[in-house]
Design a protein around this motif. Sequence first.
Motif, mmCIF file in Angstrom:
data_model
loop_
_atom_site.group_PDB
_atom_site.id
_atom_site.type_symbol
_atom_site.label_atom_id
_atom_site.label_comp_id
_atom_site.label_asym_id
_atom_site.label_seq_id
_atom_site.Cartn_x
_atom_site.Cartn_y
_atom_site.Cartn_z
ATOM 1 N N VAL A 120 0.949 -1.282 0.076
ATOM 2 C CA VAL A 120 -0.093 0.069 0.193
ATOM 3 C C VAL A 120 1.007 1.145 0.051
ATOM 4 O O VAL A 120 1.899 1.438 0.809
ATOM 5 C CB VAL A 120 -0.949 0.011 1.314
ATOM 6 N N ARG A 121 0.578 2.297 -0.997
ATOM 7 C CA ARG A 121 1.310 3.246 -0.796
ATOM 8 C C ARG A 121 0.434 4.686 -0.638
ATOM 9 O O ARG A 121 -0.790 4.580 -1.326
ATOM 10 C CB ARG A 121 2.156 3.515 -2.100
ATOM 11 N N SER A 122 0.676 5.798 -0.064
ATOM 12 C CA SER A 122 0.159 6.851 0.265
ATOM 13 C C SER A 122 0.069 7.839 -0.934
ATOM 14 O O SER A 122 1.320 8.003 -1.402
ATOM 15 C CB SER A 122 0.402 7.435 1.621
ATOM 16 N N VAL A 172 -2.833 -5.594 16.257
ATOM 17 C CA VAL A 172 -1.898 -4.796 15.303
ATOM 18 C C VAL A 172 -2.046 -5.586 13.926
ATOM 19 O O VAL A 172 -2.302 -6.627 13.952
ATOM 20 C CB VAL A 172 -0.496 -4.719 15.709
ATOM 21 N N SER A 173 -2.020 -4.652 12.843
ATOM 22 C CA SER A 173 -1.810 -5.277 11.502
ATOM 23 C C SER A 173 -0.796 -4.751 10.596
ATOM 24 O O SER A 173 -0.093 -3.605 10.980
ATOM 25 C CB SER A 173 -3.225 -5.246 10.966
ATOM 26 N N LEU A 174 -0.745 -4.914 9.680
ATOM 27 C CA LEU A 174 0.285 -4.140 8.545
ATOM 28 C C LEU A 174 -0.347 -2.785 8.242
ATOM 29 O O LEU A 174 0.273 -1.827 7.856
ATOM 30 C CB LEU A 174 0.517 -4.873 7.164
ATOM 31 N N GLY A 175 -1.766 -2.515 8.343
ATOM 32 C CA GLY A 175 -2.418 -1.285 8.241
ATOM 33 C C GLY A 175 -2.370 -0.295 9.208
ATOM 34 O O GLY A 175 -2.545 0.792 9.082
ATOM 35 N N GLY A 176 -2.307 -1.112 10.630
ATOM 36 C CA GLY A 176 -2.675 0.004 11.424
ATOM 37 C C GLY A 176 -2.550 -0.868 12.929
ATOM 38 O O GLY A 176 -2.320 -2.012 13.062
ATOM 39 N N ARG A 224 -1.560 8.253 11.277
ATOM 40 C CA ARG A 224 -2.891 9.119 11.486
ATOM 41 C C ARG A 224 -3.923 8.287 12.498
ATOM 42 O O ARG A 224 -4.106 7.255 12.191
ATOM 43 C CB ARG A 224 -3.505 9.310 10.105
ATOM 44 N N ILE A 225 -4.212 9.322 13.385
ATOM 45 C CA ILE A 225 -4.964 8.787 14.647
ATOM 46 C C ILE A 225 -6.684 8.537 14.042
ATOM 47 O O ILE A 225 -6.875 9.858 13.830
ATOM 48 C CB ILE A 225 -5.077 9.619 15.604
ATOM 49 N N PHE A 266 -1.197 3.187 9.935
ATOM 50 C CA PHE A 266 0.238 3.397 9.285
ATOM 51 C C PHE A 266 0.131 4.074 7.934
ATOM 52 O O PHE A 266 -0.459 3.665 6.933
ATOM 53 C CB PHE A 266 0.949 2.143 9.377
ATOM 54 N N VAL A 267 0.907 5.341 7.931
ATOM 55 C CA VAL A 267 0.677 5.776 6.802
ATOM 56 C C VAL A 267 1.859 5.514 5.681
ATOM 57 O O VAL A 267 1.577 5.230 4.531
ATOM 58 C CB VAL A 267 0.854 7.456 6.902
#
Length: 224
Positions: A24-26, A135-139, A172-173, A195-196
Amino acid sequence: MIIKPGLNIRIVTDIDLTKERIHVRSSIIYDTKGSTITIAQTDPPVLKSTLRKEVVITYLVHDKKGPVRYGFPALVTGFVDNYKLSSSNEVRAVTVSRRTEAQPYSIRMFYRVEPTGKSKLSMTIYDKEVNLLDVSLGGARFSHDKRLNLEDNAMVEAYINVDGATHVLEGRILRVWDGENERFRGELGFAAIEFVNMNKALEHALSRKIREIERESRFNEVFP
């Protein structure tokens, strides 16, 4: 929600089902014309090998129940090395062609696990260690001392320690809330973080740790 310039997005470029990994990319939307969308090139960049390949564009919508992620498939159609944001500002950009309307999207490979005190996995925000709930890879979701004073949609610098190695990333909260248990109200707060900009080193380390925690959890279920 109307897709318009300035919208922050996350691009799912690749899903590896065998390794339980998602890339994933922002990015941010620069322009839209019909089904053609121009977005900022990412870092690390979307490679030219993805030309004519499908990615998924996702973004958050905030409703009464909280943030909901939406997404739609898009075809990568081009790369622009000198896209003009203004007469004096040229940047790199990527063009994609939207294929369908957006709908609620769950990044399935962001598989959540619940670390324990033996997992050798911890996270620190503003120099204060928080208690990871999952927890995960995304957040992640975590509890924290309320004096940490977190707010919805705030960008924070997080330090994640995996097996003794510390990695830094932006987060990002997404949401903060009070505990349901009266005993903890006034002392503990709870938060969800997205997670960004995870780098490759942390992605690999956290991916391995998540699979390790999952294996341990399954083992404990069979041999309590």
